[in-house]
Write a protein that holds these residues in place. Structure first.
Motif, mmCIF file in Angstrom:
data_model
loop_
_atom_site.group_PDB
_atom_site.id
_atom_site.type_symbol
_atom_site.label_atom_id
_atom_site.label_comp_id
_atom_site.label_asym_id
_atom_site.label_seq_id
_atom_site.Cartn_x
_atom_site.Cartn_y
_atom_site.Cartn_z
ATOM 1 N N ALA A 149 50.611 24.321 47.075
ATOM 2 C CA ALA A 149 49.763 23.990 45.789
ATOM 3 C C ALA A 149 49.882 25.144 44.971
ATOM 4 C CB ALA A 149 48.340 23.943 46.431
ATOM 5 N N SER A 150 48.852 26.118 44.802
ATOM 6 C CA SER A 150 49.050 27.239 43.890
ATOM 7 C C SER A 150 47.790 27.617 43.955
ATOM 8 C CB SER A 150 49.459 26.376 42.404
ATOM 9 O OG SER A 150 49.002 27.610 41.540
ATOM 10 N N ALA A 151 47.812 29.232 43.361
ATOM 11 C CA ALA A 151 46.537 29.876 43.171
ATOM 12 C C ALA A 151 45.658 28.799 42.325
ATOM 13 C CB ALA A 151 46.472 31.083 42.697
ATOM 14 N N ALA A 152 46.418 28.146 41.311
ATOM 15 C CA ALA A 152 45.447 27.146 40.573
ATOM 16 C C ALA A 152 44.693 26.245 41.352
ATOM 17 C CB ALA A 152 46.496 26.541 39.624
ATOM 18 N N GLY A 153 44.954 25.744 42.452
ATOM 19 C CA GLY A 153 44.252 24.764 43.344
ATOM 20 C C GLY A 153 43.057 25.588 43.995
ATOM 21 N N LEU A 154 43.069 26.572 44.112
ATOM 22 C CA LEU A 154 41.736 27.546 44.691
ATOM 23 C C LEU A 154 41.049 27.927 43.540
ATOM 24 C CD1 LEU A 154 43.298 29.639 47.517
ATOM 25 C CD2 LEU A 154 41.714 28.035 47.677
ATOM 26 N N LEU A 155 41.647 28.175 42.207
ATOM 27 C CA LEU A 155 40.977 29.084 41.331
ATOM 28 C C LEU A 155 41.072 27.770 39.981
ATOM 29 C CD1 LEU A 155 42.284 32.426 41.605
ATOM 30 C CD2 LEU A 155 40.224 31.640 42.495
ATOM 31 N N ASN A 156 41.998 28.053 38.977
ATOM 32 C CA ASN A 156 42.359 27.092 38.157
ATOM 33 C C ASN A 156 43.411 27.812 37.221
ATOM 34 O OD1 ASN A 156 42.543 24.799 36.231
ATOM 35 N ND2 ASN A 156 40.306 24.388 36.871
ATOM 36 N N ILE A 157 44.009 27.114 36.079
ATOM 37 C CA ILE A 157 44.811 27.760 35.169
ATOM 38 C C ILE A 157 44.424 27.283 33.646
ATOM 39 C CG2 ILE A 157 46.462 25.789 35.474
ATOM 40 C CD1 ILE A 157 48.586 27.963 35.312
ATOM 41 N N VAL A 158 44.466 28.270 32.867
ATOM 42 C CA VAL A 158 44.062 27.888 31.570
ATOM 43 C C VAL A 158 44.981 27.510 30.541
ATOM 44 C CG1 VAL A 158 42.348 30.076 31.665
ATOM 45 C CG2 VAL A 158 44.530 30.430 30.585
ATOM 46 N N GLU A 159 46.315 27.590 30.938
ATOM 47 C CA GLU A 159 47.497 27.093 30.042
ATOM 48 C C GLU A 159 47.539 25.428 30.197
ATOM 49 O OE1 GLU A 159 48.787 31.243 31.051
ATOM 50 O OE2 GLU A 159 47.641 29.578 32.236
ATOM 51 N N LEU A 164 33.214 31.272 35.809
ATOM 52 C CA LEU A 164 33.359 30.478 34.667
ATOM 53 C C LEU A 164 33.459 31.218 33.500
ATOM 54 C CD1 LEU A 164 31.531 26.966 35.747
ATOM 55 C CD2 LEU A 164 33.974 27.326 35.718
ATOM 56 N N GLY A 165 32.496 32.095 33.086
ATOM 57 C CA GLY A 165 32.346 32.666 31.986
ATOM 58 C C GLY A 165 33.649 33.759 31.920
ATOM 59 N N GLY A 166 34.145 34.168 32.979
ATOM 60 C CA GLY A 166 35.426 35.058 32.687
ATOM 61 C C GLY A 166 36.597 34.008 32.480
ATOM 62 N N LYS A 195 40.127 37.471 46.836
ATOM 63 C CA LYS A 195 39.038 38.019 46.415
ATOM 64 C C LYS A 195 38.471 37.282 45.289
ATOM 65 C CE LYS A 195 40.773 42.607 47.447
ATOM 66 N NZ LYS A 195 41.344 43.915 47.006
ATOM 67 N N TYR A 196 39.264 36.608 44.423
ATOM 68 C CA TYR A 196 39.049 35.979 43.322
ATOM 69 C C TYR A 196 38.069 34.425 43.736
ATOM 70 C CZ TYR A 196 42.297 38.595 40.852
ATOM 71 O OH TYR A 196 42.918 39.565 40.157
ATOM 72 N N PHE A 197 38.709 33.925 44.720
ATOM 73 C CA PHE A 197 38.269 32.759 45.312
ATOM 74 C C PHE A 197 36.738 33.063 45.984
ATOM 75 C CE2 PHE A 197 38.234 29.378 48.921
ATOM 76 C CZ PHE A 197 38.010 28.278 48.157
ATOM 77 N N LEU A 198 36.337 34.076 46.367
ATOM 78 C CA LEU A 198 35.231 34.497 47.108
ATOM 79 C C LEU A 198 34.364 34.941 45.881
ATOM 80 C CD1 LEU A 198 33.223 35.469 49.497
ATOM 81 C CD2 LEU A 198 34.255 37.734 49.099
ATOM 82 N N ALA A 199 34.578 35.652 44.723
ATOM 83 C CA ALA A 199 33.788 35.727 43.735
ATOM 84 C C ALA A 199 33.413 34.485 43.068
ATOM 85 C CB ALA A 199 34.586 36.567 42.684
ATOM 86 N N LYS A 200 34.238 33.641 43.136
ATOM 87 C CA LYS A 200 33.919 32.193 42.606
ATOM 88 C C LYS A 200 32.846 31.466 43.300
ATOM 89 C CE LYS A 200 36.669 27.652 41.674
ATOM 90 N NZ LYS A 200 37.810 26.777 41.831
ATOM 91 N N ALA A 201 33.126 31.474 44.300
ATOM 92 C CA ALA A 201 32.008 30.743 45.388
ATOM 93 C C ALA A 201 30.462 31.691 45.238
ATOM 94 C CB ALA A 201 32.444 30.805 46.902
ATOM 95 N N GLN A 202 30.931 32.959 45.038
ATOM 96 C CA GLN A 202 29.439 33.681 45.389
ATOM 97 C C GLN A 202 28.712 33.565 43.870
ATOM 98 O OE1 GLN A 202 31.112 37.645 46.431
ATOM 99 N NE2 GLN A 202 30.139 37.306 48.400
ATOM 100 N N ASP A 203 29.350 33.448 42.570
ATOM 101 C CA ASP A 203 28.904 33.261 41.359
ATOM 102 C C ASP A 203 29.536 32.290 40.430
ATOM 103 O OD1 ASP A 203 27.306 33.590 39.034
ATOM 104 O OD2 ASP A 203 26.827 35.833 39.260
#
Length: 257
Positions: free
Chosen positions: A136-146, A242-244, A229-237
C-alpha cells in the motif's frame, strides 16, 4: 515465515521496491523468484541477475494475473509467497481528474490484490501455509496531499489486506501490508514530495524491513517508523490531524502555483 526454499512472485518487480523485493527473496534462499511486470525487458534484466523467471503481467487485467500464477505453477509447482507490489502514481490532482485515471488506480491498487488473492489464497489454505503481502503506502494509513486517486485507492489496498488477514489469518495464510513513505523509485520526485518529510529510503532498505516483518509474521511493514506515530496522532485527534493536513495541502498548492 522462512523464505528459504519457497517460491515467490513479485509484481512490479522490474524496478523500485519490486526489484528490491525480488533481489532480497533470492538472497534469502527462495528456490524460485518470479519477476512480473508490464515492462518485460526490465523484468528480464532483474530475473537474469538473480536467476529468476520474468513474466509479462499487467495487474490491471485479471487474466494476466491468472496467467502469471499458472506459469509459476508450471515452472515451480506452487506459489508460497505472493508480493502484490505493482503500483502507479498517475497525475497530481483531485476531483477534476478524469474517470479513466480513477478507474486505472482502482484496478491496480485495489482489484489487482483481489484478483491475486483469488488465484493463490485457496492453494495456500489447502497447504495450510502461504504469505500474501500487499504494497500500500503510508498514504493508505494517512493520506497524501498531491493526488486524491492515489491516497484513496491506497486506503482500499490497506483495507483489503486487513480483510484478508481477518478472513484467512487463522487458516495458514500470513498477510502483511507494506506502508512506506518516500522510497527512491521512478514514482517519487527528487525531493520526495510531502512523503519525503522523514527521508527517502532505498528499495533495499524497504526489502530488508519486509523480510524482518515476514519472519515475525506481523501485519504492518513500516520502513519509516515515524508513520506509526502519525497514525496514532490521527486516531487520537482526527480534527487536529486534518487541520495539519490542510496546512500541508495549502503549502503544496502554493508551491505548485
Amino acid at each position: 515465515m522462512d523464505i528459504r526454499g519457497k517460491v515467490a512472485v513479485v509484481t512490479g518487480g522490474a524496478s523500485g521496491i519490486g526489484a528490491g523485493l525480488a533481489r532480497r527473496m533470492a538472497a534469502e534462499g527462495a528456490r524460485g523468484v518470479v519477476v512480473a511486470d508490464v515492462n518485460l525487458e526490465r523484468a528480464q534484466a532483474v530475473a537474469s541477475e538473480i536467476g529468476g523467471l520474468a513474466v509479462a503481467c499487467d495487474v490491471s487485467r485479471e487474466a494476466d494475473i491468472r496467467q502469471l500464477v499458472a506459469v509459476t505453477r508450471e515452472r515451480f509447482g506452487q506459489v508460497d509467497i505472493y508480493l502484490s507490489n505493482a503500483g502507479i502514481l498517475g497525475r497530481m490532482g483531485g476531483i477534476e481528474l478524469e474517470d479513466e485515471l480513477w478507474d486505472k488506480m482502482w484496478q491496480v491498487h485495489g482489484m489487482a490484490h483481489v484478483w491475486a488473492a483469488r488465484a493463490v489464497v485457496p492453494e495456500m489454505v489447502a497447504r495450510g501455509e502461504g504469505y500474501f503481502l500487499v504494497t500500500a503506502s503510508a498514504a493508505g494509513l494517512l493520506n497524501i496531499v498531491e493526488t486524491a486517486p492515489y491516497g484513496v485507492t491506497k486506503h482500499a489496498a490497506l483495507a483489503f489486506a486487513e480483510w484478508l488477514r481477518i478472513a484467512y489469518g487463522r487458516r495458514g495464510v500470513r498477510v502483511s501490508c507494506l506502508c512506506p513513505q518516500a522510497v527512491r523509485t521512478d514514482m517519487v520526485p527528487a525531493d520526495g514530495g510531502s512523503a519525503g518529510i522523514n527521508g527517502i529510503l532505498s528499495p533495499e532498505q524497504v526489502a530488508a524491513e519486509v523480510v524482518a516483518v515476514m519472519r515475525d509474521e506481523k501485519f504492518l511493514v513500516l520502513p519509516h517508523p515515524e508513520v506509526a506515530k502519525y497514525f496514532l496522532a490521527k486516531a487520537q485527534d482526527y480534527d487536529r490531524w486534518l487541520g495539519g493536513m490542510q496546512k500541508l495541502y495549502a503549502q503544496h498548492m502554493a508551491n505548485a502555483a
